[in-house]
Design a protein around this motif. Sequence first.
Motif, PDB file in Angstrom:
ATOM      1  N   GLU A  87     -17.121 -34.374  44.435  1.00 49.45           N
ATOM      2  CA  GLU A  87     -17.105 -34.112  42.988  1.00 49.45           C
ATOM      3  C   GLU A  87     -16.315 -35.176  42.244  1.00 49.45           C
ATOM      4  N   VAL A  88     -15.240 -35.676  42.861  1.00 49.34           N
ATOM      5  CA  VAL A  88     -14.444 -36.730  42.224  1.00 49.34           C
ATOM      6  C   VAL A  88     -15.288 -37.986  42.046  1.00 49.34           C
ATOM      7  N   VAL A  89     -15.982 -38.408  43.095  1.00 44.69           N
ATOM      8  CA  VAL A  89     -16.803 -39.617  43.014  1.00 44.69           C
ATOM      9  C   VAL A  89     -17.917 -39.429  41.986  1.00 44.69           C
ATOM     10  N   ARG A  90     -18.545 -38.265  42.001  1.00 38.66           N
ATOM     11  CA  ARG A  90     -19.636 -38.007  41.059  1.00 38.66           C
ATOM     12  C   ARG A  90     -19.134 -38.100  39.606  1.00 38.66           C
ATOM     13  N   GLU A  91     -17.964 -37.542  39.338  1.00 41.35           N
ATOM     14  CA  GLU A  91     -17.430 -37.569  37.972  1.00 41.35           C
ATOM     15  C   GLU A  91     -17.030 -38.989  37.570  1.00 41.35           C
ATOM     16  N   LEU A  92     -16.435 -39.749  38.484  1.00 42.47           N
ATOM     17  CA  LEU A  92     -16.074 -41.134  38.175  1.00 42.47           C
ATOM     18  C   LEU A  92     -17.311 -41.974  37.893  1.00 42.47           C
ATOM     19  N   GLU A  93     -18.360 -41.747  38.654  1.00 40.24           N
ATOM     20  CA  GLU A  93     -19.611 -42.488  38.404  1.00 40.24           C
ATOM     21  C   GLU A  93     -20.172 -42.121  37.038  1.00 40.24           C
ATOM     22  N   SER A  94     -20.041 -40.847  36.676  1.00 40.45           N
ATOM     23  CA  SER A  94     -20.508 -40.417  35.356  1.00 40.45           C
ATOM     24  C   SER A  94     -19.713 -41.092  34.244  1.00 40.45           C
ATOM     25  N   ILE A  95     -18.397 -41.198  34.429  1.00 37.87           N
ATOM     26  CA  ILE A  95     -17.561 -41.866  33.427  1.00 37.87           C
ATOM     27  C   ILE A  95     -17.893 -43.355  33.368  1.00 37.87           C
ATOM     28  N   TRP A  96     -18.120 -43.978  34.536  1.00 35.74           N
ATOM     29  CA  TRP A  96     -18.473 -45.400  34.577  1.00 35.74           C
ATOM     30  C   TRP A  96     -19.740 -45.677  33.780  1.00 35.74           C
ATOM     31  N   MET A  97     -20.701 -44.765  33.822  1.00 37.22           N
ATOM     32  CA  MET A  97     -21.941 -44.953  33.069  1.00 37.22           C
ATOM     33  C   MET A  97     -21.696 -44.907  31.566  1.00 37.22           C
ATOM     34  N   MET A  98     -20.593 -44.314  31.138  1.00 37.80           N
ATOM     35  CA  MET A  98     -20.275 -44.229  29.708  1.00 37.80           C
ATOM     36  C   MET A  98     -19.546 -45.465  29.192  1.00 37.80           C
TER      37      MET A  98
END
Length: 972
Positions: free
Chosen positions: A900-911
């Motif tokens: 979940e941490v990696v998924r959320e960081l990837e989501s933030i990176w896309m922003m």
Amino acid sequence: MLSFCGKFGTCGMVQSRSSLCGVGLILLLCWSSLLIGCDSQVTHPDEVKALQSIRKALIDPNRNLSNWNKGDPCTSNWTGVLCFNHTMDDNYLHVRELQLFGLGLSGSLSPELGRLSYLDILDFMWNRISGSIPKEIGYISSLRLLLLNGNQLTGSLPDELGLLSNLNRIQIDENHISGPLPTSFANLSKAQHFHMNNNSISGQIPPELSRLPNLVHLLLDNNNVSGYLPPELSEMPSLLILQLDNNNFGGNSIPPSYGNMSHLLKLSLRNCSLQGTLPDFSNMHNLSYIDLSYNQLNGSLPSEKLSDNITTIDLSHNNFTGPIPTSFASLPLLQKLSLENNQLNGSVPSIIWQNRTLNATESLYLDLENNHLANISGTLFVPANVTVRLQGNPLCFNSNLVQLCGSQTQNIVVNRISISSNGSQCPPQACPIPYEYYASSPVPCVCAAPLLVGYRLKSPGFSDFQPYRDQFQEYLTTGLNINLSQLDVGSPQWQEARLRMYLRIYPAYIGPTNSSLFNKSEVLRIRTMFTGWNIPDSTIFGPYELLNFTLLDPYKDVIFSTSSPGISKGAIAGIVVGAIAGAVTLSAFVTLLILRLNSNRQQAISKRRHMSKISIKIDGVKEFTFQEVSAATRNFDVSCLVGQGGYGKVYRGVLADETVVAIKRALEGSLQGEREFLTEIELLSRLHHRNLVSLLGYCDDEGEQMLVYEYMPNGTLRDHISGKFKEPLSFAMRLRIALGSAKGILYLHTEADPPIFHRDIKASNILLDSRLTAKVADFGLSKLAPAPDFEGMVPSHVSTVVKGTPGYLDPEYFLTHKLTDKSDVYSLGVVFLELLTGMQPISHGKNIVREVNIAYRSGMLFSVIDDRMGSYPSECVEKFMTLALKCCQEETESRPSMTEVVRELESIWMMVPESDTKLVDSITTDPGKVVETTTSSSASSSAIAGMRHPYISSEVSGSDLVSGVVPTITPR
């Protein structure tokens, strides 16, 4: 005879040199017992059989009960078995307490428990025991405390429990108990505490409970109780807390007779499907807390004068109409008045907050949102420690009230922490783990080993703890009979209506070496105060629950059982005579043993390195000779020395093929170094991921042990965020480093076979290569994740001695010694907070997690962001901060998984704006074969100018390495 020393042959069962000192004592006692006869006191045979049956019904993965098949239960001190220290009329010893609290047990409760007929305390709290509660427990007429909370028990409550005529406390909360509350419980005339919350108990509350003359606390919240509220409960003469939240009373009303409960301190009926009007509360002279929120109550609010003890009134989410009574202004201790989501009208009487004088620790929270309030009577001035929320009322159309009507109105902070600093005048990190500075010690800079207690107030009579903090410390230290300075109350956290905290209890004695330690009897005494509920109840703090009682290494040998029963004076005299007679023979025998074992020890030492060398022949990892490593470091020239730590020294080396490497050289004879040496080789030899540092090889030659790693030209993350580099990291750089670190740890948790818990994640163990790609390093403390048991179940944790770095340690792991994948998540969360704030994990007594939490809750999030980061997308920063704080939740279950941490960081990176991400992706610094080359990249100058070795201290600069100047080394 057998009860004292077992079979005579046991006296010869000595297999290790660590027990040498015990050899003489065992021989002496067993030889002397032949002359005088062994102690004849033994446990009653029926109870021995019962304990054996109890053990068979339990699953003990941590082998805490491994001594339950050795000797006699009472005289051999079986784990958790406490006995009377004298025989009864039947000339047998009997079990007084069964204390199996928090041992990781599963399985079921044996009906044979009913055969422990003298039992006073039955404690299985906080295990994973399933099945039903045996009815046979109801036959233990002597039972005073029945403590089964925090398990996975199912089924209904046996009627037979109503036979426990001496029962004072029943705790079955946080299980899966179903069925009705037995009417037979009305016979428990000595009962004071019914703690049955968080189950699936259903049906009607028996009106017969009103016959209980001594019941103080009735906690039935979070069940499936239905029917009506029995008016007869108002007749209970001793009831102080009635807590029935989150049940379903099907549209019934609150009986008017409840207004006559003059002794009641707390009435909590939140979310109970109640209708009708409020009782008259004016006769409830001791009431301090009332929560009737989330019902369908109607009518007007109480205009009569309420108790001066009131701290909390929550009547929100109902259907109340009419004005807000001005009588609320005369409540001197009021902390919270919550009336939102009703149909109140008229004016808001500002006298409610203007009529109060609040000191620095006090606060007042008024939530009046979503009503029909038209204006404010009186002045609009609101003091700093008062929060007023008015959004959703007609008065908010007035432009002068914007500060009270905004959607981001500041919330009350109920977990304010006053942090004491012991540190500035004491050497940093001087106390060896698990010792720590005893901040309140009368002698400065004392290292002490505290007792760690997980503690939770189950039904406190307030909403804000801070004004009661000093009173709480005085209450608890008085109850424990310790000095006020011995208690540290750390990090209180609200969990709905409960307040959880971690207590540190420090020893008062200061030894000649300036260290402080409890003796065994004091550890046992303090633990008994908690587990026996011998601390007197408090009206304002209410009942408590013990979540854990953690013993650090210095106390590991403390066994929670009674001492062996006393031996008669005649027997003692016989032992002494026998001891004198056999002393000469015994000393000669022991001397021979010492000489023999010392000889064996020397042989073992000489073989150790040879054996370890044979054991680490691993494919894919190059074995360097001592000559190769020596040549790479110019014979370990001091100019190549770049760091030093507990493992040994670290050198920069250049191999024959011009590859720059980092070489860790273990101190000679270092047991820690040998352990880390073998652990790193074993783990890194089979780990291959772009975000993990690579092990190039090792040297186990000529008595030396060394590890050879890839060289990381951009040093450690700690160096970058501490301001040692001239060019700071941008937000996009920091986010990419966080994502890379998280991916490396995710690989350890999910793809390594078997999975691995790192156990020492920190900013100085995250290294940066020439492209500022993050690589996790230093696996010397790592642990393999638990393997499936014989049933194919994977244990949730590894029980191990606490290791790691202060400031990064998971609080749950620190207190319980249970290491999980979420322990790494917590440590990584601290790294994320460092990336965002530039702070150190612990500085001048302040903890980064606490400080950021306070800023976050008070709406001051951006005040703690590192201003060296430059401009940043605020939405991305806020999401990143939210994720970091989730990772740092004190409760393991509240933290996200690494997936979940990696998924959320990837989501933030896309922003992140594309221009920022492209700039980060273009960064390159030349790793070089020797440290000489520069590049034109904007980040290159800073990377080369501040070049770091993976284990170099932050004081060493890149220019020192280039010029060959011997750097100043700071031990880590």
